[in-house]
Design a protein around this motif. Structure first.
Motif, PDB file in Angstrom:
ATOM      1  N   SER A 324      12.707 -15.811 -12.522  1.00  0.00           N
ATOM      2  CA  SER A 324      11.600 -15.625 -13.425  1.00  0.00           C
ATOM      3  C   SER A 324      10.520 -14.975 -12.829  1.00  0.00           C
ATOM      4  N   GLY A 325      10.487 -14.869 -11.497  1.00  0.00           N
ATOM      5  CA  GLY A 325       9.336 -14.238 -10.720  1.00  0.00           C
ATOM      6  C   GLY A 325       8.210 -15.114 -10.348  1.00  0.00           C
ATOM      7  N   LYS A 326       8.477 -16.484 -10.222  1.00  0.00           N
ATOM      8  CA  LYS A 326       7.540 -17.657  -9.946  1.00  0.00           C
ATOM      9  C   LYS A 326       7.771 -18.054  -8.460  1.00  0.00           C
ATOM     10  N   LEU A 327       6.742 -18.562  -8.034  1.00  0.00           N
ATOM     11  CA  LEU A 327       6.580 -19.247  -6.585  1.00  0.00           C
ATOM     12  C   LEU A 327       6.285 -20.662  -6.975  1.00  0.00           C
ATOM     13  N   TRP A 328       7.284 -21.718  -6.745  1.00  0.00           N
ATOM     14  CA  TRP A 328       6.666 -23.289  -6.921  1.00  0.00           C
ATOM     15  C   TRP A 328       6.170 -23.769  -5.523  1.00  0.00           C
ATOM     16  N   THR A 335       3.329 -33.491  -6.786  1.00  0.00           N
ATOM     17  CA  THR A 335       3.782 -32.922  -8.007  1.00  0.00           C
ATOM     18  C   THR A 335       4.052 -31.197  -7.940  1.00  0.00           C
ATOM     19  N   LEU A 336       5.048 -30.757  -8.909  1.00  0.00           N
ATOM     20  CA  LEU A 336       5.310 -29.132  -8.669  1.00  0.00           C
ATOM     21  C   LEU A 336       4.253 -28.280  -9.541  1.00  0.00           C
ATOM     22  N   ALA A 337       3.803 -27.257  -9.029  1.00  0.00           N
ATOM     23  CA  ALA A 337       3.003 -26.242  -9.966  1.00  0.00           C
ATOM     24  C   ALA A 337       3.802 -24.907  -9.568  1.00  0.00           C
ATOM     25  N   ALA A 338       3.326 -23.885 -10.119  1.00  0.00           N
ATOM     26  CA  ALA A 338       3.750 -22.564 -10.075  1.00  0.00           C
ATOM     27  C   ALA A 338       3.028 -21.600 -10.424  1.00  0.00           C
ATOM     28  N   GLN A 364      -0.135 -24.512   2.440  1.00  0.00           N
ATOM     29  CA  GLN A 364       0.599 -24.844   1.407  1.00  0.00           C
ATOM     30  C   GLN A 364       2.100 -25.204   1.479  1.00  0.00           C
ATOM     31  N   GLN A 365       2.376 -26.135   0.799  1.00  0.00           N
ATOM     32  CA  GLN A 365       4.259 -26.370   1.024  1.00  0.00           C
ATOM     33  C   GLN A 365       4.620 -25.531  -0.325  1.00  0.00           C
ATOM     34  N   VAL A 366       5.605 -24.827   0.043  1.00  0.00           N
ATOM     35  CA  VAL A 366       6.182 -23.805  -1.092  1.00  0.00           C
ATOM     36  C   VAL A 366       7.665 -24.179  -1.081  1.00  0.00           C
ATOM     37  N   LEU A 367       8.191 -24.339  -2.264  1.00  0.00           N
ATOM     38  CA  LEU A 367       9.734 -24.636  -2.435  1.00  0.00           C
ATOM     39  C   LEU A 367      10.306 -23.499  -1.752  1.00  0.00           C
TER      40      LEU A 367
END
Length: 409
Positions: A324-328, A335-338, A364-367
């Motif tokens: 969907s074109g998002k980075l989490w 907790t998660l954010a995108a 930052q920590q990116v999934l």
């Protein structure tokens, strides 16, 4: 003698079961007895793979595709009619020929005769002009001796029109001789430049007419590759003066064999394609037939074009961007954010993202592999992945060759 009832044993067993059930029920209802309690539920946080990133500067790497085309391609045609008298053995498909090499000779006796005739006509025209100049001089002298004042009533008296006609005849004879010599020269078919023969359409004895196809050649000096790029890619290239200087390097790769060649930008086109609304960058590889392997015209290639240095970018594995074109990423409370992201460019399995300004302040920590089931605010357990760099790469390009690997168990 009376026999015992046949159902006696069965009734005894039923009575014993009834007594046992009654006793169990009585004991279970005594004060102080409590029903068994279920074990307290434990909230399990799913593990997610993350990579820690900080904004850095990277040189943009752009990709484009195109087909190699010879600098010059020509179809040789006969300029005069005649029979093919001789053929150069080098005039065969696949052979290399130098500029001005004689490829074929047509029968030229008729054209030699026309040159001789034109030379005779020119000589006669020169004699006629000299005679007319003498006649004109005599006419002027006689007019002067006549004592008449003013100019004669007709220019014919002083033979001016006759002189002009003789001069025109001389010019026509000169032009006819030049044309006859040019036609004689055209009986010799020469290579217009250093070339490779693509095809030959004649043989010794072939009768050709003016305009008939003799063969096809392509030049060997360089090949051009036309690569169309969208406006977003053009914004990451250096200025046009630098591109048009002819020194900006590119790497070309055969899409099938993975063979590579080094080339350079030679010019930029100044218009947009009516259909794609893209603009073309023209690349070149010098001496393509001398490369190893040769870069042949018609080869479809992928072009790797270095761009400008861009600041404040994250380098992430391509899998980090969801469908969907998002980075989490993780908040401080795990907790998660995108956020929606558009890669500035991609290279060697990495995407380069410009993060929102608040996220660019600190690491930052990116999934690395987000799932569809993730939701904002979801509590997770991060598993940090360590990036490793290829030691064989030069130091100034090491940031563009980073691979992400899972930690060893």
């Amino acid at each position: 003698m009376t026999q015992p009832h046949r159902y006696g044993p069965v009734l005894g067993i039923a009575f014993l079961i009834l007594v046992a059930v009654s006793l169990w029920g009585w004991y279970s209802l005594q004060p102080g007895d409590q029903p068994p309690r279920s074990a307290p539920s434990v909230s399990i946080r799913p593990e997610v793979s993350v990579v820690e990133v900080v904004p850095q500067s990277y040189q943009a790497q752009l990709k484009g595709y195109g087909s190699a085309q010879a600098h010059y391609a020509v179809t040789l045609t006969a300029q005069v009619s005649g029979q093919v008298k001789r053929l150069n053995p080098a005039f065969a498909s696949g052979r290399h020929v130098k500029a001005d090499t004689l490829l074929a000779q047509l029968e030229d006796s008729r054209y030699q005769a026309e040159v001789a005739s034109a030379q005779q006509a020119l000589a006669s025209a020169r004699v006629a002009l000299l005679e007319e100049q003498r006649e004109g001089a005599q006419a002027e002298a006689e007019w002067a001796r006549s004592g008449l004042e003013g100019a004669p009533e007709s220019p014919l008296v002083l033979r001016q029109p006759q002189l002009a006609a003789a001069q025109a005849t001389l010019q026509q004879a000169q032009a006819s001789l030049a044309n006859a010599r040019h036609q004689l020269k055209d009986t010799r078919v020469l290579a217009p430049f250093d070339a490779v023969v693509v095809s030959r359409a004649i043989s010794p004895g072939t009768q050709v007419q003016s305009g008939a196809t003799l063969g096809e050649l392509v030049s060997t000096d360089y090949v051009e590759i036309r690569v169309s790029l969208p406006p977003s890619d053009w914004a990451q290239l250096p200025g046009e003066d630098q591109l048009n200087a002819g020194q900006w390097p590119v790497t070309l790769r055969d899409a099938q064999t993975q063979s590579q060649w080094q080339g350079h930008v030679i010019r930029t086109e100044g218009t947009l394609d009516d259909t794609t609304r893209q603009r073309a960058l023209i690349l070149a590889v010098d001496q393509p037939f001398e490369q190893t392997p040769p870069l042949l015209p018609g080869t479809f290639v992928e072009a790797l074009i270095p761009g400008r240095t861009l600041n404040q970018l994250w380098a992430l594995p391509a899998t980090a961007l969801s469908q969907s074109g998002k980075l989490w990423y993780l908040r401080e409370d795990q907790t998660l954010a995108a956020f929606e992201a558009q890669p500035r460019f991609s290279h060697h399995g990495l995407i380069f993202i410009e993060p929102p300004e608040p996220l660019a302040i600190a690491p930052q920590q990116v999934l690395t592999q987000p799932l569809h089931s993730y939701t904002p605010g979801m509590a997770v357990t991060p598993v940090l992945i360590q990036p490793t760099e290829k030691p064989s790469q030069p130091a100034d390009r090491s940031k563009l060759n980073t691979e992400f690997q899972e930690p060893q168990a």
